[in-house]
Design a protein around this motif. Structure first.
Motif, PDB file in Angstrom:
ATOM      1  N   MET A 178       0.816  -1.216   0.000  1.00  0.00           N
ATOM      2  CA  MET A 178       0.000   0.000   0.000  1.00  0.00           C
ATOM      3  C   MET A 178       0.847   1.262   0.000  1.00  0.00           C
ATOM      4  O   MET A 178       0.403   2.316  -0.459  1.00  0.00           O
ATOM      5  N   GLN A 179       2.071   1.183   0.500  1.00  0.00           N
ATOM      6  CA  GLN A 179       2.939   2.356   0.564  1.00  0.00           C
ATOM      7  C   GLN A 179       3.692   2.615  -0.735  1.00  0.00           C
ATOM      8  O   GLN A 179       4.338   3.649  -0.878  1.00  0.00           O
ATOM      9  N   GLY A 180       3.632   1.661  -1.680  1.00  0.00           N
ATOM     10  CA  GLY A 180       4.349   1.824  -2.941  1.00  0.00           C
ATOM     11  C   GLY A 180       5.783   1.347  -2.831  1.00  0.00           C
ATOM     12  O   GLY A 180       6.190   0.734  -1.838  1.00  0.00           O
ATOM     13  N   PRO A 190       0.482  10.366   0.646  1.00  0.00           N
ATOM     14  CA  PRO A 190      -0.931  10.256   1.032  1.00  0.00           C
ATOM     15  C   PRO A 190      -1.835   9.923  -0.146  1.00  0.00           C
ATOM     16  O   PRO A 190      -2.879   9.281   0.029  1.00  0.00           O
ATOM     17  N   TYR A 191      -1.424  10.329  -1.351  1.00  0.00           N
ATOM     18  CA  TYR A 191      -2.257  10.076  -2.526  1.00  0.00           C
ATOM     19  C   TYR A 191      -2.316   8.590  -2.858  1.00  0.00           C
ATOM     20  O   TYR A 191      -3.394   8.047  -3.135  1.00  0.00           O
ATOM     21  N   ILE A 192      -1.161   7.912  -2.836  1.00  0.00           N
ATOM     22  CA  ILE A 192      -1.195   6.493  -3.205  1.00  0.00           C
ATOM     23  C   ILE A 192      -1.757   5.646  -2.067  1.00  0.00           C
ATOM     24  O   ILE A 192      -2.396   4.619  -2.316  1.00  0.00           O
ATOM     25  N   ILE A 193      -1.554   6.074  -0.824  1.00  0.00           N
ATOM     26  CA  ILE A 193      -2.161   5.338   0.284  1.00  0.00           C
ATOM     27  C   ILE A 193      -3.682   5.502   0.236  1.00  0.00           C
ATOM     28  O   ILE A 193      -4.428   4.552   0.488  1.00  0.00           O
ATOM     29  N   SER A 194      -4.130   6.695  -0.141  1.00  0.00           N
ATOM     30  CA  SER A 194      -5.574   6.911  -0.320  1.00  0.00           C
ATOM     31  C   SER A 194      -6.108   6.045  -1.448  1.00  0.00           C
ATOM     32  O   SER A 194      -7.219   5.510  -1.363  1.00  0.00           O
ATOM     33  N   LEU A 195      -5.312   5.893  -2.513  1.00  0.00           N
ATOM     34  CA  LEU A 195      -5.700   5.018  -3.619  1.00  0.00           C
ATOM     35  C   LEU A 195      -5.847   3.580  -3.129  1.00  0.00           C
ATOM     36  O   LEU A 195      -6.780   2.867  -3.531  1.00  0.00           O
ATOM     37  N   SER A 196      -4.944   3.149  -2.265  1.00  0.00           N
ATOM     38  CA  SER A 196      -5.018   1.797  -1.713  1.00  0.00           C
ATOM     39  C   SER A 196      -6.305   1.592  -0.928  1.00  0.00           C
ATOM     40  O   SER A 196      -7.006   0.586  -1.095  1.00  0.00           O
ATOM     41  N   PHE A 197      -6.627   2.565  -0.071  1.00  0.00           N
ATOM     42  CA  PHE A 197      -7.845   2.436   0.721  1.00  0.00           C
ATOM     43  C   PHE A 197      -9.095   2.530  -0.152  1.00  0.00           C
ATOM     44  O   PHE A 197     -10.109   1.878   0.127  1.00  0.00           O
ATOM     45  N   PHE A 198      -9.016   3.316  -1.222  1.00  0.00           N
ATOM     46  CA  PHE A 198     -10.140   3.382  -2.153  1.00  0.00           C
ATOM     47  C   PHE A 198     -10.350   2.019  -2.811  1.00  0.00           C
ATOM     48  O   PHE A 198     -11.490   1.545  -2.943  1.00  0.00           O
ATOM     49  N   THR A 199      -9.248   1.384  -3.229  1.00  0.00           N
ATOM     50  CA  THR A 199      -9.330   0.042  -3.822  1.00  0.00           C
ATOM     51  C   THR A 199      -9.915  -0.945  -2.819  1.00  0.00           C
ATOM     52  O   THR A 199     -10.752  -1.785  -3.163  1.00  0.00           O
ATOM     53  N   THR A 224      -8.983  -3.559 -10.948  1.00  0.00           N
ATOM     54  CA  THR A 224      -9.202  -2.887 -12.228  1.00  0.00           C
ATOM     55  C   THR A 224      -9.524  -1.415 -12.024  1.00  0.00           C
ATOM     56  O   THR A 224      -8.958  -0.529 -12.686  1.00  0.00           O
ATOM     57  N   THR A 225     -10.439  -1.132 -11.085  1.00  0.00           N
ATOM     58  CA  THR A 225     -10.825   0.255 -10.810  1.00  0.00           C
ATOM     59  C   THR A 225      -9.634   1.057 -10.300  1.00  0.00           C
ATOM     60  O   THR A 225      -9.380   2.189 -10.739  1.00  0.00           O
ATOM     61  N   GLY A 226      -8.887   0.480  -9.363  1.00  0.00           N
ATOM     62  CA  GLY A 226      -7.720   1.170  -8.812  1.00  0.00           C
ATOM     63  C   GLY A 226      -6.666   1.455  -9.868  1.00  0.00           C
ATOM     64  O   GLY A 226      -6.064   2.538  -9.891  1.00  0.00           O
ATOM     65  N   THR A 227      -6.459   0.508 -10.784  1.00  0.00           N
ATOM     66  CA  THR A 227      -5.462   0.704 -11.848  1.00  0.00           C
ATOM     67  C   THR A 227      -5.886   1.802 -12.803  1.00  0.00           C
ATOM     68  O   THR A 227      -5.062   2.630 -13.230  1.00  0.00           O
ATOM     69  N   LEU A 228      -7.163   1.842 -13.158  1.00  0.00           N
ATOM     70  CA  LEU A 228      -7.664   2.888 -14.056  1.00  0.00           C
ATOM     71  C   LEU A 228      -7.489   4.271 -13.430  1.00  0.00           C
ATOM     72  O   LEU A 228      -7.140   5.241 -14.110  1.00  0.00           O
ATOM     73  N   ILE A 229      -7.710   4.362 -12.128  1.00  0.00           N
ATOM     74  CA  ILE A 229      -7.528   5.643 -11.443  1.00  0.00           C
ATOM     75  C   ILE A 229      -6.040   5.987 -11.354  1.00  0.00           C
ATOM     76  O   ILE A 229      -5.650   7.163 -11.422  1.00  0.00           O
ATOM     77  N   ALA A 230      -5.195   4.963 -11.221  1.00  0.00           N
ATOM     78  CA  ALA A 230      -3.752   5.191 -11.074  1.00  0.00           C
ATOM     79  C   ALA A 230      -3.095   5.691 -12.360  1.00  0.00           C
ATOM     80  O   ALA A 230      -2.043   6.328 -12.313  1.00  0.00           O
ATOM     81  N   ILE A 231      -3.714   5.416 -13.517  1.00  0.00           N
ATOM     82  CA  ILE A 231      -3.108   5.821 -14.804  1.00  0.00           C
ATOM     83  C   ILE A 231      -2.931   7.335 -14.894  1.00  0.00           C
ATOM     84  O   ILE A 231      -1.820   7.822 -15.144  1.00  0.00           O
TER      85      ILE A 231
END
Length: 463
Positions: A178-180, A190-199, A224-231
Protein backbone atom coordinates in the motif's frame (compact mmCIF):
# COMPACT_ATOMS: atom_id res chain seq x y z
CA UNK A 1 -17.25 -31.98 10.84
CA UNK A 2 -16.26 -34.99 12.86
CA UNK A 3 -12.61 -35.34 13.77
CA UNK A 4 -10.92 -38.62 14.43
CA UNK A 5 -7.44 -39.36 15.79
CA UNK A 6 -6.57 -35.81 16.79
CA UNK A 7 -7.77 -34.06 13.69
CA UNK A 8 -7.80 -36.58 10.81
CA UNK A 9 -11.26 -36.63 9.36
CA UNK A 10 -12.87 -39.94 8.61
CA UNK A 11 -14.36 -39.35 5.20
CA UNK A 12 -13.00 -38.00 1.93
CA UNK A 13 -16.41 -36.90 0.71
CA UNK A 14 -17.31 -33.30 0.06
CA UNK A 15 -19.75 -32.25 2.75
CA UNK A 16 -22.45 -29.89 1.55
CA UNK A 17 -22.62 -26.71 3.56
CA UNK A 18 -24.83 -23.68 3.44
CA UNK A 19 -22.17 -21.90 1.45
CA UNK A 20 -21.74 -24.71 -1.04
CA UNK A 21 -25.33 -25.53 -1.95
CA UNK A 22 -25.08 -23.59 -5.22
CA UNK A 23 -23.60 -25.92 -7.86
CA UNK A 24 -21.45 -23.04 -9.09
CA UNK A 25 -19.78 -22.92 -5.68
CA UNK A 26 -19.04 -26.64 -5.31
CA UNK A 27 -15.56 -28.12 -5.44
CA UNK A 28 -16.11 -30.17 -8.60
CA UNK A 29 -18.47 -27.83 -10.45
CA UNK A 30 -17.55 -25.88 -13.57
CA UNK A 31 -18.94 -22.31 -13.72
CA UNK A 32 -19.81 -20.62 -17.01
CA UNK A 33 -16.74 -19.90 -19.19
CA UNK A 34 -16.93 -16.09 -18.84
CA UNK A 35 -17.34 -16.30 -15.08
CA UNK A 36 -14.54 -18.85 -14.82
CA UNK A 37 -12.16 -16.61 -16.76
CA UNK A 38 -12.68 -13.55 -14.56
CA UNK A 39 -12.54 -15.61 -11.37
CA UNK A 40 -9.27 -17.15 -12.56
CA UNK A 41 -7.80 -13.72 -13.38
CA UNK A 42 -8.62 -12.73 -9.81
CA UNK A 43 -6.54 -15.64 -8.46
CA UNK A 44 -3.66 -14.77 -10.80
CA UNK A 45 -3.62 -11.14 -9.60
CA UNK A 46 -3.57 -12.20 -5.94
CA UNK A 47 -0.68 -14.63 -6.44
CA UNK A 48 1.33 -12.85 -9.15
CA UNK A 49 3.38 -10.48 -6.98
CA UNK A 50 4.28 -13.33 -4.65
CA UNK A 51 5.36 -15.56 -7.54
CA UNK A 52 7.75 -13.04 -9.09
CA UNK A 53 9.14 -11.61 -5.83
CA UNK A 54 11.52 -14.49 -4.83
CA UNK A 55 13.15 -14.89 -8.28
CA UNK A 56 13.42 -11.11 -8.56
CA UNK A 57 15.12 -10.84 -5.16
CA UNK A 58 17.46 -13.75 -5.79
CA UNK A 59 18.22 -12.78 -9.40
CA UNK A 60 19.13 -9.22 -8.45
CA UNK A 61 21.17 -10.39 -5.45
CA UNK A 62 23.15 -12.69 -7.75
CA UNK A 63 23.55 -9.80 -10.22
CA UNK A 64 22.21 -11.87 -13.10
CA UNK A 65 22.21 -10.23 -16.54
CA UNK A 66 18.79 -8.85 -17.54
CA UNK A 67 18.22 -11.57 -20.15
CA UNK A 68 18.73 -14.33 -17.56
CA UNK A 69 16.68 -12.51 -14.94
CA UNK A 70 13.82 -12.44 -17.46
CA UNK A 71 14.25 -16.21 -17.96
CA UNK A 72 14.12 -16.70 -14.20
CA UNK A 73 10.89 -14.72 -13.88
CA UNK A 74 9.21 -16.42 -16.86
CA UNK A 75 10.23 -19.84 -15.55
CA UNK A 76 8.79 -19.14 -12.11
CA UNK A 77 5.47 -18.06 -13.57
CA UNK A 78 5.27 -21.03 -15.96
CA UNK A 79 6.26 -23.59 -13.33
CA UNK A 80 3.77 -22.14 -10.83
CA UNK A 81 1.01 -22.51 -13.39
CA UNK A 82 2.02 -26.07 -14.29
CA UNK A 83 2.03 -27.21 -10.64
CA UNK A 84 -1.29 -25.43 -10.03
CA UNK A 85 -2.77 -27.50 -12.86
CA UNK A 86 -1.24 -30.65 -11.37
CA UNK A 87 -2.70 -29.91 -7.93
CA UNK A 88 -6.19 -28.99 -9.11
CA UNK A 89 -6.71 -31.62 -11.83
CA UNK A 90 -4.40 -34.31 -10.44
CA UNK A 91 -3.14 -37.62 -11.73
CA UNK A 92 -3.19 -40.94 -9.84
CA UNK A 93 -1.17 -40.51 -6.64
CA UNK A 94 -0.16 -36.91 -7.40
CA UNK A 95 -2.24 -33.76 -6.84
CA UNK A 96 -4.78 -33.11 -4.09
CA UNK A 97 -7.64 -31.92 -6.38
CA UNK A 98 -8.31 -28.79 -4.32
CA UNK A 99 -8.42 -25.12 -5.44
CA UNK A 100 -4.76 -24.55 -4.58
CA UNK A 101 -2.69 -21.91 -6.35
CA UNK A 102 1.00 -22.80 -6.39
CA UNK A 103 3.87 -20.36 -6.40
CA UNK A 104 7.54 -19.91 -5.55
CA UNK A 105 8.12 -20.42 -1.84
CA UNK A 106 9.51 -17.46 0.12
CA UNK A 107 11.17 -19.92 2.51
CA UNK A 108 13.85 -20.60 -0.11
CA UNK A 109 15.16 -17.04 -0.32
CA UNK A 110 17.56 -17.03 2.65
CA UNK A 111 19.47 -20.27 1.88
CA UNK A 112 19.68 -19.39 -1.82
CA UNK A 113 21.17 -16.00 -1.02
CA UNK A 114 23.77 -17.77 1.13
CA UNK A 115 24.58 -20.12 -1.77
CA UNK A 116 25.00 -17.05 -3.96
CA UNK A 117 27.41 -15.44 -1.48
CA UNK A 118 29.53 -18.59 -1.35
CA UNK A 119 29.68 -19.08 -5.14
CA UNK A 120 32.32 -17.57 -7.43
CA UNK A 121 29.80 -16.30 -9.99
CA UNK A 122 26.01 -16.12 -10.50
CA UNK A 123 25.91 -19.00 -12.99
CA UNK A 124 27.69 -21.37 -10.62
CA UNK A 125 25.30 -20.26 -7.86
CA UNK A 126 22.29 -21.06 -10.04
CA UNK A 127 23.74 -24.47 -10.94
CA UNK A 128 24.22 -25.32 -7.25
CA UNK A 129 20.73 -24.02 -6.42
CA UNK A 130 19.18 -26.16 -9.17
CA UNK A 131 21.06 -29.24 -8.02
CA UNK A 132 20.03 -28.80 -4.39
CA UNK A 133 16.39 -28.17 -5.35
CA UNK A 134 16.29 -31.33 -7.49
CA UNK A 135 17.87 -33.67 -4.92
CA UNK A 136 15.93 -32.29 -1.94
CA UNK A 137 12.66 -32.54 -3.92
CA UNK A 138 13.38 -36.14 -4.93
CA UNK A 139 14.17 -37.01 -1.31
CA UNK A 140 10.96 -35.42 -0.03
CA UNK A 141 8.87 -36.96 -2.86
CA UNK A 142 9.66 -40.43 -1.56
CA UNK A 143 9.44 -39.28 2.07
CA UNK A 144 5.94 -37.79 1.71
CA UNK A 145 4.26 -40.97 3.01
CA UNK A 146 6.37 -40.90 6.16
CA UNK A 147 5.77 -37.19 6.67
CA UNK A 148 1.99 -37.58 6.24
CA UNK A 149 1.85 -39.42 9.56
CA UNK A 150 2.26 -35.99 11.15
CA UNK A 151 -1.32 -35.24 10.12
CA UNK A 152 -2.36 -36.72 13.47
CA UNK A 153 -0.76 -33.69 15.09
CA UNK A 154 -3.01 -31.10 13.37
CA UNK A 155 -6.27 -30.96 15.37
CA UNK A 156 -8.40 -27.79 15.13
CA UNK A 157 -6.44 -26.24 18.02
CA UNK A 158 -3.19 -26.45 16.04
CA UNK A 159 -4.67 -25.77 12.61
CA UNK A 160 -6.62 -22.71 13.73
CA UNK A 161 -3.57 -21.20 15.42
CA UNK A 162 -1.37 -21.74 12.37
CA UNK A 163 -3.93 -20.45 9.85
CA UNK A 164 -4.35 -17.33 11.97
CA UNK A 165 -0.58 -16.81 11.82
CA UNK A 166 -0.64 -17.33 8.04
CA UNK A 167 -3.10 -14.44 7.77
CA UNK A 168 -1.19 -12.26 10.22
CA UNK A 169 1.98 -12.93 8.23
CA UNK A 170 0.30 -11.89 4.96
CA UNK A 171 -1.33 -8.67 6.19
CA UNK A 172 1.99 -6.76 6.61
CA UNK A 173 2.78 -7.69 2.98
CA UNK A 174 -0.36 -5.91 1.79
CA UNK A 175 0.40 -2.92 4.05
CA UNK A 176 3.91 -2.72 2.58
CA UNK A 177 2.43 -2.78 -0.93
CA UNK A 178 0.00 0.00 0.00
CA UNK A 179 2.94 2.36 0.56
CA UNK A 180 4.35 1.82 -2.94
CA UNK A 181 7.98 1.23 -3.90
CA UNK A 182 10.77 2.92 -1.95
CA UNK A 183 12.62 3.78 -5.17
CA UNK A 184 9.78 6.02 -6.42
CA UNK A 185 8.98 9.62 -5.44
CA UNK A 186 5.44 8.51 -4.58
CA UNK A 187 6.60 6.23 -1.75
CA UNK A 188 4.31 6.64 1.31
CA UNK A 189 2.53 9.52 -0.39
CA UNK A 190 -0.93 10.26 1.03
CA UNK A 191 -2.26 10.08 -2.53
CA UNK A 192 -1.20 6.49 -3.21
CA UNK A 193 -2.16 5.34 0.28
CA UNK A 194 -5.57 6.91 -0.32
CA UNK A 195 -5.70 5.02 -3.62
CA UNK A 196 -5.02 1.80 -1.71
CA UNK A 197 -7.84 2.44 0.72
CA UNK A 198 -10.14 3.38 -2.15
CA UNK A 199 -9.33 0.04 -3.82
CA UNK A 200 -9.99 -1.68 -0.50
CA UNK A 201 -13.37 0.05 -0.16
CA UNK A 202 -14.37 -0.79 -3.74
CA UNK A 203 -13.56 -4.44 -3.03
CA UNK A 204 -15.58 -4.77 0.17
CA UNK A 205 -18.48 -2.64 -1.12
CA UNK A 206 -18.72 -4.93 -4.15
CA UNK A 207 -18.90 -7.93 -1.81
CA UNK A 208 -21.64 -6.28 0.25
CA UNK A 209 -23.82 -4.62 -2.39
CA UNK A 210 -22.87 -6.04 -5.79
CA UNK A 211 -24.94 -8.56 -7.75
CA UNK A 212 -23.93 -12.21 -7.58
CA UNK A 213 -21.27 -12.11 -10.32
CA UNK A 214 -19.77 -8.85 -9.03
CA UNK A 215 -19.51 -10.31 -5.52
CA UNK A 216 -17.47 -13.18 -6.89
CA UNK A 217 -15.05 -10.98 -8.84
CA UNK A 218 -14.94 -8.17 -6.27
CA UNK A 219 -11.14 -8.37 -5.90
CA UNK A 220 -10.65 -8.13 -9.67
CA UNK A 221 -13.10 -5.22 -9.79
CA UNK A 222 -11.15 -3.41 -7.07
CA UNK A 223 -7.82 -3.98 -8.85
CA UNK A 224 -9.20 -2.89 -12.23
CA UNK A 225 -10.83 0.26 -10.81
CA UNK A 226 -7.72 1.17 -8.81
CA UNK A 227 -5.46 0.70 -11.85
CA UNK A 228 -7.66 2.89 -14.06
CA UNK A 229 -7.53 5.64 -11.44
CA UNK A 230 -3.75 5.19 -11.07
CA UNK A 231 -3.11 5.82 -14.80
CA UNK A 232 -3.79 9.60 -14.75
CA UNK A 233 -1.90 9.78 -11.44
CA UNK A 234 1.22 8.64 -13.27
CA UNK A 235 1.51 5.42 -11.26
CA UNK A 236 1.20 3.05 -14.22
CA UNK A 237 4.05 2.71 -16.70
CA UNK A 238 3.72 0.22 -19.55
CA UNK A 239 6.86 1.40 -21.37
CA UNK A 240 9.11 -1.31 -19.90
CA UNK A 241 6.46 -3.95 -20.53
CA UNK A 242 6.28 -2.99 -24.21
CA UNK A 243 9.98 -3.80 -24.64
CA UNK A 244 9.43 -7.47 -23.71
CA UNK A 245 9.22 -10.28 -26.25
CA UNK A 246 5.73 -11.35 -27.20
CA UNK A 247 6.45 -15.09 -27.04
CA UNK A 248 9.34 -17.27 -25.81
CA UNK A 249 9.70 -21.03 -25.43
CA UNK A 250 10.83 -22.42 -22.06
CA UNK A 251 14.60 -22.43 -21.56
CA UNK A 252 15.76 -25.75 -20.12
CA UNK A 253 19.00 -25.61 -18.10
CA UNK A 254 19.78 -22.09 -19.32
CA UNK A 255 22.40 -21.71 -16.56
CA UNK A 256 24.12 -24.99 -17.37
CA UNK A 257 24.00 -28.47 -15.84
CA UNK A 258 23.07 -28.68 -12.13
CA UNK A 259 25.83 -29.08 -9.57
CA UNK A 260 25.37 -31.14 -6.41
CA UNK A 261 26.97 -29.94 -3.18
CA UNK A 262 26.13 -31.80 0.01
CA UNK A 263 25.88 -28.77 2.32
CA UNK A 264 23.52 -26.96 -0.06
CA UNK A 265 21.43 -30.11 -0.49
CA UNK A 266 21.09 -30.51 3.29
CA UNK A 267 20.13 -26.86 3.65
CA UNK A 268 17.52 -27.13 0.90
CA UNK A 269 16.13 -30.38 2.37
CA UNK A 270 15.45 -28.51 5.62
CA UNK A 271 13.71 -25.83 3.56
CA UNK A 272 11.59 -28.52 1.88
CA UNK A 273 10.51 -29.74 5.31
CA UNK A 274 9.43 -26.19 6.16
CA UNK A 275 7.54 -25.94 2.86
CA UNK A 276 5.77 -29.24 3.56
CA UNK A 277 4.53 -27.98 6.93
CA UNK A 278 3.27 -24.77 5.34
CA UNK A 279 1.57 -26.73 2.53
CA UNK A 280 -0.12 -29.05 5.05
CA UNK A 281 -1.60 -26.10 6.91
CA UNK A 282 -2.81 -24.52 3.66
CA UNK A 283 -4.54 -27.63 2.31
CA UNK A 284 -6.21 -28.35 5.64
CA UNK A 285 -7.44 -24.74 5.79
CA UNK A 286 -8.86 -24.95 2.27
CA UNK A 287 -10.35 -28.34 3.10
CA UNK A 288 -12.21 -26.70 5.98
CA UNK A 289 -13.53 -23.96 3.68
CA UNK A 290 -14.71 -26.17 0.82
CA UNK A 291 -16.01 -28.94 3.09
CA UNK A 292 -13.60 -31.69 2.06
CA UNK A 293 -12.26 -34.02 4.73
CA UNK A 294 -8.48 -34.12 4.40
CA UNK A 295 -6.98 -37.58 4.78
CA UNK A 296 -3.37 -38.73 4.87
CA UNK A 297 -3.45 -39.67 1.20
CA UNK A 298 -4.59 -36.15 0.28
CA UNK A 299 -1.55 -34.71 2.05
CA UNK A 300 0.73 -37.24 0.35
CA UNK A 301 -0.73 -36.42 -3.08
CA UNK A 302 -0.34 -32.69 -2.47
CA UNK A 303 3.26 -32.93 -1.31
CA UNK A 304 4.22 -35.22 -4.17
CA UNK A 305 2.83 -32.66 -6.61
CA UNK A 306 4.85 -29.93 -4.88
CA UNK A 307 8.02 -32.00 -5.10
CA UNK A 308 7.47 -33.09 -8.70
CA UNK A 309 6.69 -29.51 -9.64
CA UNK A 310 9.84 -28.30 -7.89
CA UNK A 311 11.96 -30.76 -9.90
CA UNK A 312 10.31 -29.54 -13.12
CA UNK A 313 10.84 -25.95 -12.03
CA UNK A 314 14.55 -26.56 -11.32
CA UNK A 315 15.10 -28.10 -14.74
CA UNK A 316 13.48 -24.95 -16.12
CA UNK A 317 15.94 -22.87 -14.03
CA UNK A 318 13.42 -22.18 -11.27
CA UNK A 319 12.89 -22.80 -7.55
CA UNK A 320 10.67 -24.77 -5.16
CA UNK A 321 6.91 -24.59 -5.59
CA UNK A 322 4.44 -24.58 -2.73
CA UNK A 323 0.75 -23.97 -2.05
CA UNK A 324 -0.02 -20.27 -1.56
CA UNK A 325 -1.95 -18.99 1.42
CA UNK A 326 -2.80 -15.76 -0.41
CA UNK A 327 -5.57 -17.43 -2.39
CA UNK A 328 -7.38 -18.81 0.65
CA UNK A 329 -8.86 -15.33 1.06
CA UNK A 330 -9.92 -15.21 -2.61
CA UNK A 331 -11.85 -18.45 -2.15
CA UNK A 332 -13.52 -17.04 0.95
CA UNK A 333 -14.43 -13.69 -0.53
CA UNK A 334 -15.73 -15.07 -3.86
CA UNK A 335 -17.37 -18.14 -2.27
CA UNK A 336 -16.47 -20.07 -5.39
CA UNK A 337 -14.82 -23.34 -4.41
CA UNK A 338 -14.48 -24.87 -7.86
CA UNK A 339 -11.03 -26.38 -8.41
CA UNK A 340 -11.51 -25.89 -12.14
CA UNK A 341 -11.51 -22.12 -11.70
CA UNK A 342 -8.07 -22.39 -10.11
CA UNK A 343 -7.01 -24.83 -12.85
CA UNK A 344 -7.79 -22.11 -15.39
CA UNK A 345 -5.71 -19.72 -13.27
CA UNK A 346 -2.87 -22.24 -13.58
CA UNK A 347 -3.33 -22.35 -17.35
CA UNK A 348 -3.22 -18.55 -17.48
CA UNK A 349 0.04 -18.57 -15.51
CA UNK A 350 1.53 -21.05 -17.99
CA UNK A 351 0.50 -18.76 -20.85
CA UNK A 352 1.92 -15.71 -19.06
CA UNK A 353 5.18 -17.59 -18.55
CA UNK A 354 5.54 -18.00 -22.30
CA UNK A 355 4.29 -14.50 -23.18
CA UNK A 356 6.61 -12.08 -21.33
CA UNK A 357 4.74 -9.09 -22.77
CA UNK A 358 1.47 -10.14 -21.14
CA UNK A 359 3.27 -11.05 -17.94
CA UNK A 360 4.94 -7.65 -17.80
CA UNK A 361 1.59 -5.91 -18.35
CA UNK A 362 0.18 -7.56 -15.22
CA UNK A 363 3.39 -6.72 -13.37
CA UNK A 364 2.69 -3.06 -14.21
CA UNK A 365 -0.33 -3.00 -11.86
CA UNK A 366 0.71 -0.57 -9.10
CA UNK A 367 1.62 -2.16 -5.79
CA UNK A 368 -0.68 0.22 -3.84
CA UNK A 369 -3.64 -1.09 -5.84
CA UNK A 370 -2.70 -4.72 -5.15
CA UNK A 371 -2.12 -3.84 -1.51
CA UNK A 372 -5.56 -2.33 -1.09
CA UNK A 373 -7.34 -5.29 -2.69
CA UNK A 374 -5.27 -7.88 -0.84
CA UNK A 375 -5.81 -6.18 2.52
CA UNK A 376 -9.33 -7.59 2.46
CA UNK A 377 -8.20 -10.93 1.04
CA UNK A 378 -5.43 -11.56 3.56
CA UNK A 379 -7.61 -10.42 6.45
CA UNK A 380 -10.06 -13.18 5.58
CA UNK A 381 -7.31 -15.74 6.13
CA UNK A 382 -7.12 -14.56 9.75
CA UNK A 383 -10.90 -14.88 9.96
CA UNK A 384 -10.65 -18.47 8.70
CA UNK A 385 -8.20 -19.30 11.50
CA UNK A 386 -10.46 -17.69 14.11
CA UNK A 387 -13.44 -19.63 12.73
CA UNK A 388 -11.51 -22.89 13.13
CA UNK A 389 -10.58 -21.97 16.70
CA UNK A 390 -14.24 -21.30 17.51
CA UNK A 391 -14.76 -25.07 17.69
CA UNK A 392 -12.06 -25.41 20.37
CA UNK A 393 -12.92 -25.44 24.08
CA UNK A 394 -11.67 -22.13 25.51
CA UNK A 395 -13.95 -21.72 28.54
CA UNK A 396 -13.41 -24.72 30.84
CA UNK A 397 -10.30 -25.53 32.88
CA UNK A 398 -9.01 -27.41 29.84
CA UNK A 399 -9.92 -24.35 27.79
CA UNK A 400 -7.42 -22.28 29.76
CA UNK A 401 -4.68 -24.69 28.67
CA UNK A 402 -5.91 -24.48 25.07
CA UNK A 403 -5.87 -20.69 25.26
CA UNK A 404 -2.26 -20.72 26.43
CA UNK A 405 -1.30 -23.01 23.55
CA UNK A 406 -2.96 -20.65 21.08
CA UNK A 407 -1.27 -17.63 22.66
CA UNK A 408 2.16 -19.26 22.61
CA UNK A 409 1.89 -20.50 19.01
CA UNK A 410 0.71 -17.14 17.68
CA UNK A 411 3.41 -15.32 19.63
CA UNK A 412 6.15 -17.61 18.27
CA UNK A 413 4.71 -17.16 14.79
CA UNK A 414 4.98 -13.39 15.13
CA UNK A 415 8.65 -13.40 16.18
CA UNK A 416 10.13 -13.59 12.62
CA UNK A 417 7.63 -10.99 11.48
CA UNK A 418 8.29 -8.45 14.24
CA UNK A 419 12.04 -9.14 14.52
CA UNK A 420 13.37 -10.63 11.25
CA UNK A 421 16.93 -10.77 12.64
CA UNK A 422 15.87 -12.56 15.85
CA UNK A 423 17.62 -15.84 14.95
CA UNK A 424 20.64 -14.31 13.21
CA UNK A 425 23.17 -15.63 15.71
CA UNK A 426 21.62 -19.08 16.01
CA UNK A 427 22.86 -22.07 13.97
CA UNK A 428 21.92 -21.85 10.30
CA UNK A 429 19.35 -24.66 10.47
CA UNK A 430 17.56 -22.91 13.36
CA UNK A 431 17.22 -19.67 11.41
CA UNK A 432 15.89 -21.57 8.38
CA UNK A 433 13.21 -23.44 10.34
CA UNK A 434 12.15 -20.80 12.83
CA UNK A 435 12.66 -17.94 10.39
CA UNK A 436 9.27 -18.96 8.99
CA UNK A 437 6.48 -17.73 11.23
CA UNK A 438 4.19 -20.47 9.94
CA UNK A 439 6.65 -23.22 10.85
CA UNK A 440 7.44 -21.63 14.23
CA UNK A 441 3.75 -21.49 15.04
CA UNK A 442 3.11 -25.07 13.88
CA UNK A 443 6.02 -26.55 15.84
CA UNK A 444 5.04 -24.64 18.98
CA UNK A 445 1.37 -25.61 18.76
CA UNK A 446 2.12 -29.28 18.01
CA UNK A 447 4.67 -29.67 20.82
CA UNK A 448 2.57 -27.89 23.44
CA UNK A 449 -0.56 -29.80 22.44
CA UNK A 450 1.32 -33.07 22.84
CA UNK A 451 2.84 -32.07 26.19
CA UNK A 452 -0.18 -30.36 27.76
CA UNK A 453 -3.13 -32.23 26.20
CA UNK A 454 -2.15 -35.59 24.77
CA UNK A 455 0.50 -36.73 27.29
CA UNK A 456 -1.87 -36.40 30.32
CA UNK A 457 -4.53 -38.42 28.41
CA UNK A 458 -2.04 -41.21 27.73
CA UNK A 459 -0.93 -41.14 31.37
CA UNK A 460 -4.53 -41.48 32.60
CA UNK A 461 -5.20 -44.39 30.22
CA UNK A 462 -2.11 -46.26 31.40
CA UNK A 463 -2.94 -45.73 35.05
Amino acid sequence: MNYHNNGIKESAEVTPTSSATDTHLALDSIPAPKETFFLAIQHVCAAYAGIIAPPLIIGKALDLPLAYLTILLSTSILASGAVTLLQTIGIPGIGVKLPLVEGVSFSTIAPMLIIGQMSPDPFTAMQIIMGSVIISSVFMFFGASLYARLLNFFPPLVLGSVVTVIGLTLIPVSIEWMQGQESTPFYQSPYIISLSFFTFMITIMAVRYGPKFVKRVSVLLGITTGTLIAIPMGLVDFSEAMTQDLFVLPHFLAFGMPKFEITSIISMTIVMWVIMIEATCNIMAIGEIVGKDIKKQDVINCLRADCLGSIFSAVLNGFQCSAYGQNIGIIQISRVYSRYVVAVAGLLLVILGMFPLLSAMIASIPLPVLGGACLAVFGLVVATGIQTLSSVDLTSEQGTVNSLIIAASITMGMVPLVAPQFYTHFPHWVSIIFGSGITSSAITAIRLNLILNEAPKIHRIRH
